[in-house]
Scaffold this active site. Structure first.
Site, PDB file in Angstrom:
ATOM      1  N   GLY A 115       5.996   1.441   0.828  1.00 52.92           N
ATOM      2  CA  GLY A 115       5.557   2.807   0.611  1.00 52.92           C
ATOM      3  C   GLY A 115       6.419   3.631  -0.317  1.00 52.92           C
ATOM      4  N   GLY A 146       6.732   3.104  -3.624  1.00 48.11           N
ATOM      5  CA  GLY A 146       6.181   3.159  -4.970  1.00 48.11           C
ATOM      6  C   GLY A 146       6.515   1.971  -5.842  1.00 48.11           C
ATOM      7  N   LYS A 147       6.770   0.803  -5.245  1.00 47.48           N
ATOM      8  CA  LYS A 147       7.105  -0.377  -6.045  1.00 47.48           C
ATOM      9  C   LYS A 147       5.982  -0.734  -7.008  1.00 47.48           C
ATOM     10  CE  LYS A 147       7.721  -3.125  -2.619  1.00 47.48           C
ATOM     11  NZ  LYS A 147       7.503  -2.187  -1.509  1.00 47.48           N
ATOM     12  N   SER A 160       3.584   1.143  -8.326  1.00 46.29           N
ATOM     13  CA  SER A 160       3.453   2.103  -9.422  1.00 46.29           C
ATOM     14  C   SER A 160       4.535   1.879 -10.470  1.00 46.29           C
ATOM     15  CB  SER A 160       3.528   3.538  -8.884  1.00 46.29           C
ATOM     16  OG  SER A 160       2.438   3.808  -8.032  1.00 46.29           O
ATOM     17  N   ASP A 199       2.772  -9.411  -3.141  1.00 48.24           N
ATOM     18  CA  ASP A 199       2.757  -8.533  -1.976  1.00 48.24           C
ATOM     19  C   ASP A 199       1.341  -8.436  -1.444  1.00 48.24           C
ATOM     20  OD1 ASP A 199       2.939  -6.575  -0.095  1.00 48.24           O
ATOM     21  OD2 ASP A 199       3.880  -5.085  -1.394  1.00 48.24           O
TER      22      ASP A 199
END
Length: 588
Positions: A18, A20-21, A23, A45
């Site tokens: 959660g 932001g990896k 993005s 993932d």
């Protein structure tokens, strides 16, 4: 951005769920492609949404992103990889072995360990398959949340050591079948991961104490296996507010305090900060601007006709939960949505209503004692530590089954217990013991981001084994049967008012329903819209939440909306206030 200076061929983006990896991985891929590089973006993932971010369907084959020349993407679907892996093992013997033996092999290959190994095979193939990656200057990996990522990156070393010691063929009859044939591939993957000229690790976090502590642990564990070339990216940092919004000021102060108190392990690493943006990171235009500062939106840019939020306090759900007097309550959802805090708040509220409550977590990244910061009558707290559970399980098996074995037999048993697959069984047994307590008290479980898969696979396998042993005419109750019984188990799906966590929660609900478990309620946590900010930036962020909250409330009859708080809900009093907070203020 420091992490983009002279980037090597392989870049890995990891961190707590959660943060932001996806993005940042997508924005990096676009930046490199716009610079004329040929880039392959790979998602390993199961919670990733690379396809949604780019607005196209991406599968397990290399797919060109036509709107970004030079960029291609690939998603490794864990379930598809597991199906293919199972078929590679079972296919050659189908028709040669009796059906009973095929069923037994399939059973051994039904757990989450098989899924992990299958995904691992796909992952290592990309690191060592020169034909596939030769046409790309850079290969970027959007990896799973931290615990899974560490597991993924440690596997090349652990499997190589395991096989080199000659243990593979003897100790794993199921998921590890045939792994010895992959020895050279694993050794090549280890070499690629440990070479700073080829690989860079980017630790993505938020300016919050828990995610920062998580990547500090990640740094240490990766450094211990030789991966020291790491960068830190702090995502979503709130700029200095230009007004006197108390919520914005409190968030900013809290974030800066967390950055000022950066864990010691991270202080020598290159660090970048990315400002919080007013809109969601979906689409090429949004991603191209992720790394550049933007001015705050003006009040005129905000929606003036937004619908009011529903009156759905968390206290109403707790009141309904308390009516039964006991039972299992499981808080589940994507990492980073606040399951630990929510589980603690529910446990405190039930204890304050006079009930006996056991609060526990299967998440190695959770810190329940820190969240509670004190004691409360009727409330006990525990944590299922995977390493401790595994050690205890090995000791117990060696002292019981191993007691009557000779030296060679004990050595063989010890080899079996050295397998990385042993952890699944150990954690499951600890979880099963806690489920048993819910017949006489409340048991509130904070599950790990990917823990539901392990637990459901394990409980399902255990259920089928008990059913076979006991026969059709015998009464028995397995953990899966308790999870499937809505009178005994209440599953709360926790999400944020954002697209990715909501879609992830929808996917989790589908998984649960396939296992015969119906989620009881949804909780939208940390909602800016429910907190009624006055800052233009936070107001625009709040306006983007309304559609997501509407999607939840329209599809799920039982729900709660919890506002984002100005201070961290740490301590019994703060957790009590969190349950009772009202959220009826419209964003307009």
């Amino acid at each position: 951005m420091k992490f983009l200076l002279a980037p090597p061929r392989f870049l890995f983006f990891t961190g707590k769920g959660g943060v932001g990896k996806t993005s940042i991985a997508c924005a990096t891929a676009i930046t490199l492609a716009r610079a004329g590089k040929r880039v392959l973006l790979v998602s390993t993932d199961p919670a990733s949404n690379v396809g949604q971010v780019f607005g196209l369907t991406i599968g397990n084959t290399v797919t060109e992103v036509l709107t970004v020349p030079g960029l291609s993407a690939l998603e490794i679907d864990p379930e598809q990889a597991a199906d293919a892996y199972r078929e590679r093992i079972i296919g050659p013997v189908r028709g040669l072995l009796p059906e009973k033996e095929l069923v037994s092999i399939t059973e051994q290959l039904s757990g989450s360990c098989t899924t992990e190994i299958a995904s691992f095979n796909e992952f290592t193939a990309l690191l060592t398959d020169h034909d596939t990656v030769a046409r790309f200057d850079h290969v970027l990996f959007d990896t799973a949340p931290t615990g899974h990522t560490i597991r993924l990156l440690q596997l090349p070393g652990s499997w190589t050591d395991f096989l080199s010691a000659g243990k593979g063929d003897a100790s794993c009859l199921g998921p590890m079948s045939g792994l010895d044939k992959q020895r050279s591939i694993y050794e090549g993957a280890v070499a690629a991961l440990a070479d700073p000229r080829r690989t860079r690790l980017v630790l993505v976090t938020r300016a919050q104490s828990a995610p920062l502590a998580e990547i500090a642990r990640t740094y240490t564990e990766l450094a211990d296996i030789g991966l020291t070339h790491q960068h830190v990216v702090v995502n979503g940092v709130l700029p200095t507010p230009e007004d006197c919004d108390q919520l914005a000021a409190a968030i900013r102060d809290r974030e800066q305090a967390a950055l000022d108190d950066l864990p010691r392990e991270l202080r020598t690493l290159p660090l970048d900060e990315i400002e919080l943006k007013a809109t969601n990171m979906v689409g090429i235009n949004a991603l191209e601007n992720l790394f550049t500062p933007h001015p705050a939106p003006t009040p005129q840019a905000l929606a003036e006709d937004a619908a009011p939020l529903p009156d759905a306090p968390l206290s109403a759900l707790v009141d309904e939960l308390a009516e039964s007097g006991h039972g299992l309550i499981m808080c589940m959802g994507k990492g980073g949505v606040g399951k630990t805090t929510l589980a603690a708040a529910i446990a405190v509220a039930l204890a304050k209503r006079g009930h006996q409550v056991h609060l526990t977590t299967t998440d190695p990244a959770a810190h329940l004692t820190d969240t509670l910061d004190g004691n409360l009558a009727g409330l006990t707290v525990s944590r299922i530590d995977p390493a401790e559970a595994t050690d205890a399980y090995r000791d117990r098996v060696l002292s019981t089954k191993g007691a009557a074995l000779d030296e060679q037999g004990r050595a063989t048993l010890a080899e079996d217990l050295a397998s990385p697959c042993t952890e699944e069984v150990a954690v499951f047994q600890a979880f099963s013991r806690i489920i048993h307590e819910s017949r006489r008290k409340f048991v509130v479980v904070d599950t790990a981001p990917t823990g539901h898969t392990l637990l459901l696979d394990a409980t399902g396998s255990y259920h089928r084994e008990i059913a076979r042993q006991m026969g059709d005419n015998t009464n028995f109750t397995t953990p899966l049967m308790r999870l499937q019984n809505p009178q005994e188990t209440k599953v709360l799906l926790v999400t944020l008012a954002e697209t990715t966590p909501r879609l992830e929660a929808e996917g989790l609900q589908a998984d649960l329903q396939r296992a015969g478990i119906a989620p009881w309620a949804w909780v939208v946590n940390n909602s800016l819209a429910a907190a009624a900010p006055t800052s233009p930036l936070l107001r625009q962020r709040a306006a983007t939440e309304l559609e997501e909250i509407g999607a939840v409330t329209a599809a799920h009859p039982r729900f709660a909306v919890v506002p984002k708080l100005a201070t961290d809900p740490v301590g019994v009093d703060a957790l009590t206030a969190m349950v009772g907070a009202a959220q009826t203020v419209p964003v307009n």
